[in-house]
Design an enzyme around this catalytic site. Structure first.
Site, PDB file in Angstrom:
ATOM      1  N   LYS A   1      -7.179   2.592   0.459  1.00 52.06           N
ATOM      2  CA  LYS A   1      -7.012   2.078  -0.901  1.00 52.06           C
ATOM      3  C   LYS A   1      -6.047   2.913  -1.728  1.00 52.06           C
ATOM      4  O   LYS A   1      -5.367   2.386  -2.613  1.00 52.06           O
ATOM      5  CB  LYS A   1      -8.378   2.005  -1.603  1.00 52.06           C
ATOM      6  CG  LYS A   1      -9.275   0.911  -1.054  1.00 52.06           C
ATOM      7  CD  LYS A   1     -10.520   0.734  -1.894  1.00 52.06           C
ATOM      8  CE  LYS A   1     -11.339  -0.453  -1.417  1.00 52.06           C
ATOM      9  NZ  LYS A   1     -12.543  -0.678  -2.243  1.00 52.06           N
TER      10      LYS A   1
ATOM     11  N   LYS B   1      -8.195  -9.683   6.402  1.00 58.59           N
ATOM     12  CA  LYS B   1      -9.480 -10.109   5.855  1.00 58.59           C
ATOM     13  C   LYS B   1      -9.267 -11.064   4.683  1.00 58.59           C
ATOM     14  O   LYS B   1      -8.349 -10.895   3.882  1.00 58.59           O
ATOM     15  CB  LYS B   1     -10.263  -8.874   5.393  1.00 58.59           C
ATOM     16  CG  LYS B   1     -11.707  -9.156   4.988  1.00 58.59           C
ATOM     17  CD  LYS B   1     -12.412  -7.861   4.645  1.00 58.59           C
ATOM     18  CE  LYS B   1     -13.853  -8.129   4.207  1.00 58.59           C
ATOM     19  NZ  LYS B   1     -14.542  -6.868   3.836  1.00 58.59           N
TER      20      LYS B   1
ATOM     21  N   LYS C   1      -9.740 -11.795  -2.332  1.00 57.11           N
ATOM     22  CA  LYS C   1      -9.402 -12.365  -3.639  1.00 57.11           C
ATOM     23  C   LYS C   1      -8.074 -11.834  -4.164  1.00 57.11           C
ATOM     24  O   LYS C   1      -7.499 -12.394  -5.097  1.00 57.11           O
ATOM     25  CB  LYS C   1     -10.525 -12.071  -4.637  1.00 57.11           C
ATOM     26  CG  LYS C   1     -10.876 -10.600  -4.772  1.00 57.11           C
ATOM     27  CD  LYS C   1     -12.235 -10.427  -5.434  1.00 57.11           C
ATOM     28  CE  LYS C   1     -12.725  -8.985  -5.369  1.00 57.11           C
ATOM     29  NZ  LYS C   1     -14.123  -8.855  -5.743  1.00 57.11           N
TER      30      LYS C   1
END
Length: 345
Positions: free
Chosen positions: A123, A207, A210
């Site tokens: 991240k 994956k 959103k």
């Protein structure tokens, strides 16, 4: 890490999980989390399910949207079939003990343990010095979330399994350091089903997310029946027919993903899906998958939209759940303070 043999925890069974309040939910969240939560609830498991608004702010969230996002996650819980009379549904930030226990665990966990957390590396990317401290210590707060309720089981995806292992390490070290061998349980992961990790409809190697700029990559929980059907129709596939055996899906990421979605929505195994559709092309399979997806998801998305139009009802559920959660959490954190040696007035 600790290496002493842990004592057997004898407390009650509890299941805990949460979803970040950071944007719209999709089919991957439904199959990988919400559907599992409902199955556990209906099987009689005592479930504590929170909206992770504290985790959400490890990266910037618009304050004007965060409350709405919290309500949206709660609405998804209810739309999927969670019952506030059976499960405790609450916002993480409404229970101050989460933050209190996280600080104590910050002083229990070791720096080397956090340095090994792969999700922070993914991240933060090449500019980790620009990331928040909260993003780095996220797994410690996650450990506090779990152990505050003395959860014995945690439904997790593969990407969160490492964090649960850290939680077990923190629990065991705390128990050993303070001579309370069975105070915290060592929670077990619950990874079930054929579609716990749902991939993008546009890229079977990524994956479902959103954050993907293409709305065609996911089925949102607010999509209507026509939109769901259209997205399945346009989902990326390949030119080959479906195999009759699961091994035949190797190297065919999009085919594997669509079969797994069918299996999860229908409750069938992938083997059973391929036994039915093996030898058929996607021209035959996609309409069946579309029909199944609409049948399964349209009632959920309709309830979701109805709930989002009634924020007072969502707030009522969250308020009730927060009170129930505090009732369980506060005695645990008070016990921890005594164990650590904090002054008791």
């Amino acid at each position: 890490m600790t290496d002493q043999t842990p004592a057997q925890y004898t407390g009650p069974r509890r299941v805990l999980s949460g979803i970040q309040a950071s944007g719209a939910l999709h089919l991957g969240n439904y199959l990988g989390a919400l559907k599992r939560f409902v199955e556990m609830q209906d099987a009689g498991a005592p479930c504590y399910l929170f909206v992770a608004d504290m985790h959400a702010i490890t990266v910037w969230q618009d304050p004007d949207k965060l409350t709405a996002q919290t309500r949206e996650i709660a609405a998804a819980y209810l739309a999927a079939g969670l019952d506030p009379e059976k499960s405790v549904i609450f916002p993480q930030s409404a229970v101050p003990a989460h933050a209190e226990l996280a600080w104590i665990f910050n002083c229990t966990a070791r720096l080397g343990w956090l340095d090994r957390m792969t999700q922070f590396k993914e991240k933060s990317g090449k500019h980790k010095e620009r990331s928040s401290v909260g993003l780095y210590t996220y797994p410690v707060l996650q450990a506090a979330d779990i152990l505050l309720y003395k959860a014995t089981e945690v439904p997790v995806g593969e990407d969160q399994k490492q964090h649960l292992e850290l939680t077990r390490d923190i629990a065991q070290k705390f128990n050993n350091d303070f001579g309370v061998p069975d105070f915290f349980p060592l929670p077990e992961p619950m990874i079930q089903g054929p579609a716990t990790r749902v991939m993008s409809l546009r890229d079977g190697s990524a994956k479902m997310s959103k954050s993907d700029p293409s709305d065609l990559s996911r089925i949102n929980l607010t999509d209507d029946a026509d939109t769901i059907a259209n997205k399945i129709k346009k989902a990326k596939s390949d030119m080959d027919v479906l195999p009759s055996e699961v091994d035949g899906l190797e190297g065919r990421q999009e085919a594997k993903n669509l079969v797994a979605i069918y299996a999860a929505l229908s409750g069938m195994t992938r083997e059973a899906v391929l036994a039915e559709f093996g030898g058929q092309g996607f021209g035959a399979f996609k309409p069946k998958l579309s029909e199944l997806a609409v049948e399964s998801m349209a009632p959920v998305t309709e309830r979701m939209r109805r709930l989002l139009n009634d924020p007072a009802e969502i707030d009522r559920v969250l308020s009730k759940g927060a009170a129930q959660a505090r009732e369980v959490a506060q005695p645990v954190v008070e016990d921890v303070k005594k164990i650590v040696g904090f002054w008791q007035g």
